[in-house]
Structure formats: structure tokens, C-alpha cells
Design an enzyme around this catalytic site. Structure first.
Site, PDB file in Angstrom:
ATOM      1  N   HIS A  98       0.895  -1.030  -0.037  1.00 12.57           N
ATOM      2  CA  HIS A  98       0.043   0.110  -0.054  1.00 12.57           C
ATOM      3  C   HIS A  98       0.865   1.257  -0.032  1.00 12.57           C
ATOM      4  O   HIS A  98       1.999   1.232   0.497  1.00 12.57           O
ATOM      5  CB  HIS A  98      -0.757  -0.169   1.105  1.00 12.57           C
ATOM      6  CG  HIS A  98      -0.375  -0.067   2.586  1.00 12.57           C
ATOM      7  ND1 HIS A  98       0.519  -1.394   3.038  1.00 12.57           N
ATOM      8  CD2 HIS A  98       0.070   0.778   3.491  1.00 12.57           C
ATOM      9  CE1 HIS A  98       0.794  -1.408   4.013  1.00 12.57           C
ATOM     10  NE2 HIS A  98       0.760   0.104   4.402  1.00 12.57           N
ATOM     11  N   HIS A 100       1.021   5.187   1.019  1.00 17.54           N
ATOM     12  CA  HIS A 100       0.396   6.489   1.975  1.00 17.54           C
ATOM     13  C   HIS A 100       0.406   7.613   1.203  1.00 17.54           C
ATOM     14  O   HIS A 100       1.489   8.012   0.753  1.00 17.54           O
ATOM     15  CB  HIS A 100       1.032   6.611   3.529  1.00 17.54           C
ATOM     16  CG  HIS A 100       1.184   5.484   4.243  1.00 17.54           C
ATOM     17  ND1 HIS A 100       0.584   5.293   5.434  1.00 17.54           N
ATOM     18  CD2 HIS A 100       1.878   4.214   4.095  1.00 17.54           C
ATOM     19  CE1 HIS A 100       0.674   3.999   5.951  1.00 17.54           C
ATOM     20  NE2 HIS A 100       1.562   3.524   5.041  1.00 17.54           N
TER      21      HIS A 100
HETATM   22  P1  AMP Z   1       2.163   0.501   7.385  1.00 16.29           P
HETATM   23  O1  AMP Z   1       2.695   0.757   8.727  1.00 16.29           O
HETATM   24  O2  AMP Z   1       2.789   1.332   6.226  1.00 16.29           O
HETATM   25  O3  AMP Z   1       2.139  -1.087   7.261  1.00 16.29           O
HETATM   26  O4  AMP Z   1       0.687   1.266   7.220  1.00 16.29           O
HETATM   27  C1  AMP Z   1      -0.464   0.513   7.756  1.00 16.29           C
HETATM   28  C2  AMP Z   1      -1.373   1.559   7.943  1.00 16.29           C
HETATM   29  O5  AMP Z   1      -2.857   1.154   7.903  1.00 16.29           O
HETATM   30  C3  AMP Z   1      -1.523   2.484   9.186  1.00 16.29           C
HETATM   31  O6  AMP Z   1      -1.331   3.873   8.769  1.00 16.29           O
HETATM   32  C4  AMP Z   1      -2.721   2.211   9.759  1.00 16.29           C
HETATM   33  O7  AMP Z   1      -3.249   3.453  10.444  1.00 16.29           O
HETATM   34  C5  AMP Z   1      -3.646   1.656   8.647  1.00 16.29           C
HETATM   35  N1  AMP Z   1      -4.845   0.908   9.076  1.00 16.29           N
HETATM   36  C6  AMP Z   1      -4.871  -0.479  10.005  1.00 16.29           C
HETATM   37  N2  AMP Z   1      -5.950  -0.770  10.022  1.00 16.29           N
HETATM   38  C7  AMP Z   1      -6.721  -0.027   8.876  1.00 16.29           C
HETATM   39  C8  AMP Z   1      -8.009  -0.284   8.766  1.00 16.29           C
HETATM   40  N3  AMP Z   1      -8.785  -1.202   8.883  1.00 16.29           N
HETATM   41  N4  AMP Z   1      -8.555   0.533   7.814  1.00 16.29           N
HETATM   42  C9  AMP Z   1      -7.717   1.756   7.411  1.00 16.29           C
HETATM   43  N5  AMP Z   1      -6.484   1.725   7.747  1.00 16.29           N
HETATM   44  C10 AMP Z   1      -5.821   1.056   8.631  1.00 16.29           C
END
Ligand code: AMP
Length: 111
Positions: A98, A100
């Protein structure tokens, strides 16, 4: 086994969607670090950048195109950050690729 994002893609968990087509999904981050914090991901279950195969490169181009479109729609085309965390040391917590898309305020320097 599917990650949280895999379950969202399958419709088994809720999310606030901002874009969706057959290959890409974009949702609002549940813990935003800026006024605009969107997660753009392929629907294909790819763990991260490092696990991309050659056949996946078109998906990355499409993700960049979607980022451009969302940035335009959300009024942040003049300043945003698009980042992906690859692996534990980079802070990756969900092992479904993903990006950001972060903006809506003046962003500080990169860590
Ligand atoms: P990463 O640390 O790059 O793997 O980012 C994971 C991101 O997913 C973090 O910014 C979390 O806040 C976000 N996240 C986790 N669970 C959910 C969810 N159910 N819906 C939307 N975002 C989420």
C-alpha cells in the site's frame, strides 16, 4: 492468509473507500497523520515493493495515476507525500502493498 487489507478488499471488513476499480482500491487511513491520509493498494495480494514481480509493474503505474487523481480531487496536488514502507525495519505493519498519500498540511522533513 489474508491481511486486514485483504479482508477489506474481499468486503469482509468495512473501510471508507475513496476509489475502486477492478485492480486498485483506495481507502481512508483509520489513524490519519495529516488532514488527508489515503492508502492506495492493488487488490492483488502482494506483500510489499520487494516482492513485486515484473508482471506487477503496470499496477504500480496505475497506483501512481490514482494517486494523482485523488490528490487533484482533494485539492492537494501542489504538495503531498506518497510513501510505502517496505518491511519491519521501515515500519511496515500490514503486509499487503500500500502507498500512503499524505497531505493537507505543511509536511515536516522525512525521518
Ligand atoms: P504500514 O505501517 O505502512 O503497514 O501502514 C499501515 C496503515 O494502515 C497504518 O497507517 C494504519 O493506521 C492503517 N490501518 C490499519 N488498519 C486499518 C483499517 N482497518 N482501515 C484503514 N486503515 C488501517
Amino acid at each position: 492468509m489474508s491481511t486486514v487489507f485483504g479482508l477489506i478488499i474481499q468486503g469482509k471488513l468495512p473501510a471508507e473507500k475513496v476509489f475502486e476499480n477492478e485492480r486498485i482500491l483506495a481507502i481512508k487511513d483509520i489513524h490519519p497523520v495529516a488532514p488527508i491520509h489515503i492508502l492506495i493498494m492493488p487488490k492483488k495480494e502482494i506483500p510489499n515493493i520487494q516482492s513485486l514481480e515484473k508482471e506487477d509493474w503496470p499496477l504500480i503505474g496505475e497506483i501512481l495515476e490514482v494517486a494523482q487523481k485523488i490528490a487533484e480531487e482533494m485539492g492537494i496536488a501542489d504538495g503531498y507525500r506518497l510513501i510505502t514502507n517496505n518491511g519491519h525495519d521501515a515500519g511496515q505493519t500490514i503486509f499487503h502493498l500500500h502507498f500512503h498519500l499524505i497531505g493537507g498540511k505543511v509536511l515536516g522533513p522525512m525521518a
